[in-house]
Write a protein that holds these residues in place. Structure first.
Motif, PDB file in Angstrom:
ATOM      1  N   PHE A   1       6.915   0.596  -3.987  1.00  0.00           N
ATOM      2  CA  PHE A   1       7.260   0.305  -2.706  1.00  0.00           C
ATOM      3  C   PHE A   1       6.226  -0.810  -2.593  1.00  0.00           C
ATOM      4  O   PHE A   1       5.679  -0.919  -3.111  1.00  0.00           O
ATOM      5  N   PRO A   2       6.824  -1.439  -1.638  1.00  0.00           N
ATOM      6  CA  PRO A   2       6.302  -3.016  -1.719  1.00  0.00           C
ATOM      7  C   PRO A   2       4.732  -3.097  -0.616  1.00  0.00           C
ATOM      8  O   PRO A   2       4.264  -3.917  -0.536  1.00  0.00           O
ATOM      9  N   CYS A   3       4.459  -1.591  -0.529  1.00  0.00           N
ATOM     10  CA  CYS A   3       2.950  -2.069   0.496  1.00  0.00           C
ATOM     11  C   CYS A   3       2.464  -0.200  -0.122  1.00  0.00           C
ATOM     12  O   CYS A   3       2.650   0.298  -0.602  1.00  0.00           O
ATOM     13  N   PRO A   4       1.262  -1.487   0.304  1.00  0.00           N
ATOM     14  CA  PRO A   4       0.393   0.087   0.366  1.00  0.00           C
ATOM     15  C   PRO A   4       0.410   1.332   0.826  1.00  0.00           C
ATOM     16  O   PRO A   4       0.867   1.513   1.683  1.00  0.00           O
ATOM     17  N   GLU A   5      -0.267   1.967   0.760  1.00  0.00           N
ATOM     18  CA  GLU A   5      -0.592   3.534   1.604  1.00  0.00           C
ATOM     19  C   GLU A   5      -1.061   2.979   3.483  1.00  0.00           C
ATOM     20  O   GLU A   5      -2.166   2.363   3.289  1.00  0.00           O
ATOM     21  N   PRO A   6      -0.455   3.124   4.075  1.00  0.00           N
ATOM     22  CA  PRO A   6      -0.888   2.280   5.685  1.00  0.00           C
ATOM     23  C   PRO A   6      -2.369   3.274   5.944  1.00  0.00           C
ATOM     24  O   PRO A   6      -2.728   3.661   5.554  1.00  0.00           O
ATOM     25  N   MET A   7      -2.242   2.082   7.123  1.00  0.00           N
ATOM     26  CA  MET A   7      -3.659   2.912   7.412  1.00  0.00           C
ATOM     27  C   MET A   7      -3.875   4.065   8.674  1.00  0.00           C
ATOM     28  O   MET A   7      -3.331   2.873   9.948  1.00  0.00           O
ATOM     29  N   ALA A   8      -3.856   4.694   8.342  1.00  0.00           N
ATOM     30  CA  ALA A   8      -3.223   5.795   9.273  1.00  0.00           C
ATOM     31  C   ALA A   8      -4.858   6.606  10.024  1.00  0.00           C
ATOM     32  O   ALA A   8      -5.488   7.277   9.294  1.00  0.00           O
ATOM     33  N   ALA A   9      -4.230   6.948  11.441  1.00  0.00           N
ATOM     34  CA  ALA A   9      -5.636   7.179  11.771  1.00  0.00           C
ATOM     35  C   ALA A   9      -5.224   8.269  11.741  1.00  0.00           C
ATOM     36  O   ALA A   9      -4.075   9.033  12.118  1.00  0.00           O
ATOM     37  N   ASN A  10      -6.165   9.644  11.527  1.00  0.00           N
ATOM     38  CA  ASN A  10      -6.053  11.146  12.112  1.00  0.00           C
ATOM     39  C   ASN A  10      -5.153  11.991  11.210  1.00  0.00           C
ATOM     40  O   ASN A  10      -4.173  13.102  11.784  1.00  0.00           O
ATOM     41  N   VAL A  11      -4.835  11.096  10.048  1.00  0.00           N
ATOM     42  CA  VAL A  11      -3.295  12.724   9.485  1.00  0.00           C
ATOM     43  C   VAL A  11      -3.825  13.603   8.816  1.00  0.00           C
ATOM     44  O   VAL A  11      -5.081  13.688   8.367  1.00  0.00           O
TER      45      VAL A  11
ATOM     46  N   ASP B   1     -15.007   1.804   4.547  1.00  0.00           N
ATOM     47  CA  ASP B   1     -14.292   2.458   3.860  1.00  0.00           C
ATOM     48  C   ASP B   1     -12.265   2.664   3.084  1.00  0.00           C
ATOM     49  O   ASP B   1     -12.104   2.177   2.069  1.00  0.00           O
ATOM     50  N   GLU B   2     -12.542   3.089   4.520  1.00  0.00           N
ATOM     51  CA  GLU B   2     -10.578   3.114   4.465  1.00  0.00           C
ATOM     52  C   GLU B   2     -10.288   1.712   4.307  1.00  0.00           C
ATOM     53  O   GLU B   2      -9.733   1.397   4.107  1.00  0.00           O
ATOM     54  N   PHE B   3     -11.127   0.487   5.858  1.00  0.00           N
ATOM     55  CA  PHE B   3     -10.301  -1.162   5.522  1.00  0.00           C
ATOM     56  C   PHE B   3     -10.409  -1.659   4.214  1.00  0.00           C
ATOM     57  O   PHE B   3      -9.726  -2.070   3.533  1.00  0.00           O
ATOM     58  N   ALA B   4     -11.751  -1.502   3.586  1.00  0.00           N
ATOM     59  CA  ALA B   4     -11.358  -2.404   1.940  1.00  0.00           C
ATOM     60  C   ALA B   4     -10.597  -1.557   0.877  1.00  0.00           C
ATOM     61  O   ALA B   4     -10.355  -2.150   0.306  1.00  0.00           O
ATOM     62  N   LYS B   5     -10.775   0.141   1.169  1.00  0.00           N
ATOM     63  CA  LYS B   5      -9.781   0.497   0.503  1.00  0.00           C
ATOM     64  C   LYS B   5      -8.194  -0.250   0.776  1.00  0.00           C
ATOM     65  O   LYS B   5      -7.165  -0.783  -0.024  1.00  0.00           O
ATOM     66  N   TYR B   6      -7.722  -0.396   1.452  1.00  0.00           N
ATOM     67  CA  TYR B   6      -6.595  -0.946   2.299  1.00  0.00           C
ATOM     68  C   TYR B   6      -6.784  -2.349   1.350  1.00  0.00           C
ATOM     69  O   TYR B   6      -5.245  -2.800   1.006  1.00  0.00           O
ATOM     70  N   ALA B   7      -7.530  -3.275   2.284  1.00  0.00           N
ATOM     71  CA  ALA B   7      -7.463  -5.032   1.500  1.00  0.00           C
ATOM     72  C   ALA B   7      -7.662  -4.698  -0.201  1.00  0.00           C
ATOM     73  O   ALA B   7      -6.312  -5.416  -0.480  1.00  0.00           O
ATOM     74  N   THR B   8      -7.778  -3.633  -0.863  1.00  0.00           N
ATOM     75  CA  THR B   8      -8.399  -4.158  -2.295  1.00  0.00           C
ATOM     76  C   THR B   8      -6.429  -3.855  -2.310  1.00  0.00           C
ATOM     77  O   THR B   8      -6.250  -3.892  -3.763  1.00  0.00           O
ATOM     78  N   ASP B   9      -5.846  -2.279  -2.055  1.00  0.00           N
ATOM     79  CA  ASP B   9      -4.402  -2.386  -2.039  1.00  0.00           C
ATOM     80  C   ASP B   9      -3.496  -3.755  -2.532  1.00  0.00           C
ATOM     81  O   ASP B   9      -2.741  -3.990  -2.729  1.00  0.00           O
ATOM     82  N   LEU B  10      -3.492  -3.847  -1.209  1.00  0.00           N
ATOM     83  CA  LEU B  10      -3.093  -5.229  -0.708  1.00  0.00           C
ATOM     84  C   LEU B  10      -2.768  -5.992  -1.850  1.00  0.00           C
ATOM     85  O   LEU B  10      -2.130  -7.009  -2.916  1.00  0.00           O
TER      86      LEU B  10
END
Length: 697
Positions: free
Chosen positions: A296-306, A452-461
């Motif tokens: 996938f050309p995108c990381p796992e999305p930042m999804a709320a309350n999954v 932490d969620e935001f940092a992980k997403y920024a790292t994956d990008l």
């Protein structure tokens, strides 16, 4: 219902067939399943966005929009400064210079545009964060772009024969390679229904293309078959467009008609498919263009309350919606009652003096009464005037305000804003320093999950962009964009490039810590560092006597210090310094240990003396041989020099004899020339004295 039955009968992808029409039907069925799964999310997300922007469908409601204030506060805390990209080696191996230089090259390339007008990374993070806090879903994707030019390759000739081996030709050359990031709106992404993101079979991105863009991408035939529609960007639900909604500004029409195209990344087949509704075939199909590890050309999305039951976000607003609406209802009542709280009343119409008293009287002024006796019998002013019961209204207003404050407190507790921003205590009265410290720590724990969620997403990008660079960028582009040619590590560019190009998964770790994008709490940072320095001073004072007694204990104590340092944020840089200090201590200890060996025994001394004697004899023999070689060289040079001198003398004698013969020959020639000259002179004089007769005898 017929469509649902047809979908339930599908057992495998082969049931759809392999033609383009069959593939179109397959993706049509996939999209209908995805739309049914995400319908509730779209409705909730639209409601949340409307609440954030302040869209009030009920004009009678007094909306304070506390939700907008809360979201902006959290957003400011989460994204307080520009992000920082940090590449570190996985095992912190100080001798692995190739990995260090490779990390520096990628760090330079990916950090080059941060803070510039073309900063797509920061803008994408900011927009994804807002979507995560409101709609509940933040998505961005990475692409690979390049410019292609024509370059002329000169003809090739054989050096020996001069014959032409290859003719000059024009070749395609790739220039200006890029790995840009694209922000994706939460409405413009779909994925296969799944329980977790790892189970997702495909993900699709929507693009609205104009007619010219469709022609350039898919050709005129497909562009003519596309149904171009009017694009309306609106904040509320897509369903139920109305003229009324358009009039109040909820819709914004684009100037161009556009066609809806979905770019589908099929992880199972590892292909990319372009699909559009209304056309009975897929627009285009290509093999995996990026060759990423996760496809996938995108990381796992930042999804709320999954949850693990279904990977579908739920906005945070939904869980506190009742409290937000209760605040609005109470504020509406308070506003209406506040308007009613004013000095009004009724009076006896026949007592015109009362009206004059309210409208004409000034300070220290008296209004005359025509019939005082009758006025007194009615009870005076109290008998002819009755005021609105303001006390009762005020009591109601006070109760409403108290109720509103109670709801606001419960709302702040439900959303975490009370602990995050105010650190307020639930109990009244004074708050001790210990309670305030505990509240502050609790607040940091609540916001830490989001950070932490935001940092992980920024790292994956950043990981995706780094992988695109490693797989597709040419070595020349990497060196040029990283500007490593003028660095002190210029000699390591080759091994670093080889490491980047050969190892697709990269051997170093990429860290983007929460503090790199969150607002910095300088007071807390100062407190943490002060506490550490205090603990460090205590540790050093306590360990100094032990080191003096036994210097070998220093490395172990340094390891303990490093272990304690790991508990402090931002300690990675100091850990590297400690590693070097520990290595230096261990090397010094080993060196010192070698220098303090026990004295040798008699046998060892005899052996050492014998070895010394043998070394002396060998050295003496070597010096003698060297002297003989130098003597022989001297004799050889002497003989050669004498031969050269003898030859030069012989040559000089021969040259002298030749010069003598040449001089004698020249002398004889001169004598003969002189005699001839004298003879001619004498003969000429004789003829002048005895001229011949006329007969010529």
């Amino acid at each position: 219902m017929a469509q649902e039955e047809s979908q339930s009968n599908v057992r495998a992808l082969s049931d759809f067939g392999k033609t383009e029409a069959d593939q179109w039907k397959r993706w049509d069925a996939e999209f209908k399943s995805a739309d049914a799964a995400r319908a509730k999310f779209v409705k909730r997300a639209s409601k949340t966005v409307d609440k954030y922007v302040g869209t009030n469908d009920n004009n009678d409601m007094f909306a304070t929009n506390t939700f907008h204030s809360d979201i902006n506060t959290v957003k400011a805390m989460m994204f307080g400064k520009l992000p920082e990209i940090t590449f570190t080696r996985t095992n912190m191996d100080f001798n692995d210079d190739a990995a260090r230089v490779a990390g520096m090259m990628l760090q330079r390339m990916l950090s080059a545009d941060i803070g510039t007008p073309n900063d797509q990374y920061s803008e994408s993070l900011k927009q994804n964060l807002l979507d995560r806090l409101t709609a509940g879903l933040g998505v961005s994707r990475v692409r690979y772009e390049f410019n292609e030019t024509q370059e002329e390759v000169a003809a090739v000739y054989d050096i020996r024969s001069g014959m032409q081996i290859a003719e000059a030709q024009q070749v395609d050359a790739i220039t200006d390679e890029r790995a840009p990031l694209d922000y994706v709106h939460w409405r413009d992404v779909k994925w296969s229904p799944c329980r977790t993101w790892a189970e997702s079979r495909w993900v699709a991105f929507r693009t609205m293309l104009t007619y010219d863009q469709l022609v350039a991408r898919f050709g005129k035939e497909i562009a003519d078959d596309m149904d171009l529609t009017e694009v309306r960007n609106r904040s509320n639900d897509e369903e139920g467009d109305s003229e009324e909604a358009s009039e109040i500004g909820l819709q914004h029409r684009d100037a161009f008609m556009r066609g809806e195209v979905w770019e589908i990344w099929d992880k199972v087949a590892r292909k990319v498919v372009w699909w559009a509704n209304g056309i009975d075939k897929v627009l285009d199909t290509r093999d995996d263009p990026l060759e990423l590890t996760g496809f996938f050309p995108c990381p796992e999305p930042m999804a709320a309350n999954v949850t693990t039951s279904a990977y579908m976000p739920t906005p945070d607003y939904i869980y506190a919606e009742d409290l937000y609406l209760e605040v609005d209802r109470l504020e509406t009542r308070i506003a209406l009652i506040t308007e009613a709280v004013k000095v009004v009343g009724v009076y006896d119409k026949s007592s015109t003096e009362i009206k004059r008293m309210m409208s004409e009287a000034t300070e220290n002024d008296l209004i005359p009464v025509d019939n005082w006796a009758a006025f007194s019998e009615q009870g005076g002013i109290r008998g002819v005037v009755d005021w609105m019961p303001i006390d009762d209204i005020s009591n109601v207003l006070s109760k409403l305000i108290a109720r509103r404050d109670d709801v606001l407190n419960r709302l702040a507790q439900a959303t975490g804003m009370a602990d995050i921003m105010r650190g307020g205590s639930s109990a009244g009265g004074a708050v001790t320093a210990t309670e305030r410290s505990l509240e502050s720590r609790y607040a940091s724990v609540k916001i830490q999950a989001l950070q932490d969620e935001f940092a992980k997403y920024a790292t994956d990008l950043i990981r995706l962009r780094a992988e695109v660079i490693a797989k597709h960028f040419s070595p020349e582009t990497i060196v040029e964009q990283s500007n490593m040619e003028h660095s002190p590590d210029q000699q390591l560019i080759g091994p670093a490039i080889e490491l980047i190009k050969k190892n697709a998964n990269l051997v170093w770790r990429i860290n983007v810590k929460p503090e790199s994008v969150a607002m910095v709490d300088y007071a807390q940072l100062k407190e943490e560092r002060t506490a550490y320095m205090t603990a460090l001073a205590t540790f050093m004072q306590s360990s100094a006597p032990l080191v003096q007694q036994d210097p070998k204990a220093a490395p172990a104590l340094m390891e303990m210090l490093k272990w304690g340092l790991a508990g402090f944020k931002g300690s990675s840089e100091i850990e590297g310094v400690l590693d070097q200090a520990i290595n230096a201590m261990q090397a010094e200890e080993q060196k010192g240990g070698q220098g303090q060996q026990q004295p040798p025994s008699d046998a060892q001394l005899k052996m050492q003396m014998e070895q010394g004697r043998q070394e002396y004899e060998m050295k003496k023999l070597e010096i003698t041989q060297q002297f003989e070689r130098e003597k022989w060289q001297y004799e050889s040079q002497k003989i050669q020099t004498e031969g050269q001198i003898s030859g030069q003398q012989t040559q000089m004698e021969a040259q002298g004899d030749l010069q003598k013969e040449q001089a004698q020959f020249q002398f004889n020639m001169d004598e003969e020339r002189n005699e001839t000259t004298e003879f001619i002179k004498r003969e000429t004089a004789r003829r002048r004295l005895n001229p011949p007769n006329s007969s010529g005898t």
